[in-house]
Design an enzyme around this catalytic site. Structure first.
Site, short mmCIF file in Angstrom:
data_model
loop_
_atom_site.label_atom_id
_atom_site.label_comp_id
_atom_site.label_asym_id
_atom_site.label_seq_id
_atom_site.Cartn_x
_atom_site.Cartn_y
_atom_site.Cartn_z
N CYS A 38 0.32 3.87 2.67
CA CYS A 38 0.79 3.38 3.97
C CYS A 38 2.29 3.65 4.11
CB CYS A 38 0.56 1.87 4.11
SG CYS A 38 -1.17 1.39 4.05
N CYS A 76 0.85 -1.20 0.00
CA CYS A 76 0.00 0.00 0.00
C CYS A 76 0.88 1.25 0.00
CB CYS A 76 -0.92 -0.07 1.23
SG CYS A 76 -1.54 1.49 1.85
#
Ligand code: ZN
Length: 144
Positions: free
Chosen positions: A71, A68
């Site tokens: 993230c 991600c």
């Protein structure tokens, strides 16, 4: 003086600290690891419940995954927030790719999601990458 329970991220031992000593770089009574390192601790399924419920302090968990992008871009901000918020709040990370059961149990549908727990209960959550200052302000505005 009342005691604050702090779970050691290295060995899972629960330490009872006098409240005024949290800022004195306390060590775990069992394994002698520092209880606060100004870095988020990595949680896994085995230690998750104990960590969020066993700490008297609020615990902010970053649910993330290595694939991600947002993230990964938030990771340095979360590190900075840890050094700003400890020892009043503990910061932890949960890799939802490795620990899928925990992600499902807490209804994590998109990442990054930050969930603030206090004594095992969810207090607040927000989704999406945030700057360090926003994380710190958001946590401090919560009723814990
Ligand atoms: Zn320990």
């Amino acid at each position: 003086m009342s005691k604050t329970h702090v779970v050691c991220a290295a060995c899972n031992a629960k330490n009872a600290l006098p409240e005024g000593r949290l800022g004195d770089n306390p060590l775990c009574g069992k394994c002698k690891s520092p209880l606060f390192t100004a870095h988020p601790v990595e949680l896994n399924t085995a230690g998750f419940e104990r960590f969020i419920a066993g700490n008297d302090l609020p615990v902010l968990v970053d649910f993330w995954a290595p694939w991600c992008g947002p993230c990964l871009s938030m990771a340095p901000a979360f590190e900075q927030a840890a050094s700003a918020l400890e020892p009043a709040v503990r910061l932890a990370k949960l890799n939802t790719e490795d620990e899928q059961m925990i992600g499902a149990q807490y209804g994590i549908r998109s990442i990054p999601t930050m969930v603030l727990f206090h004594q095992g209960r969810e207090v607040a959550r927000q989704t999406g990458a945030k700057m360090a200052g926003d994380i710190v302000r958001w946590v401090r505005s919560q009723p814990v």
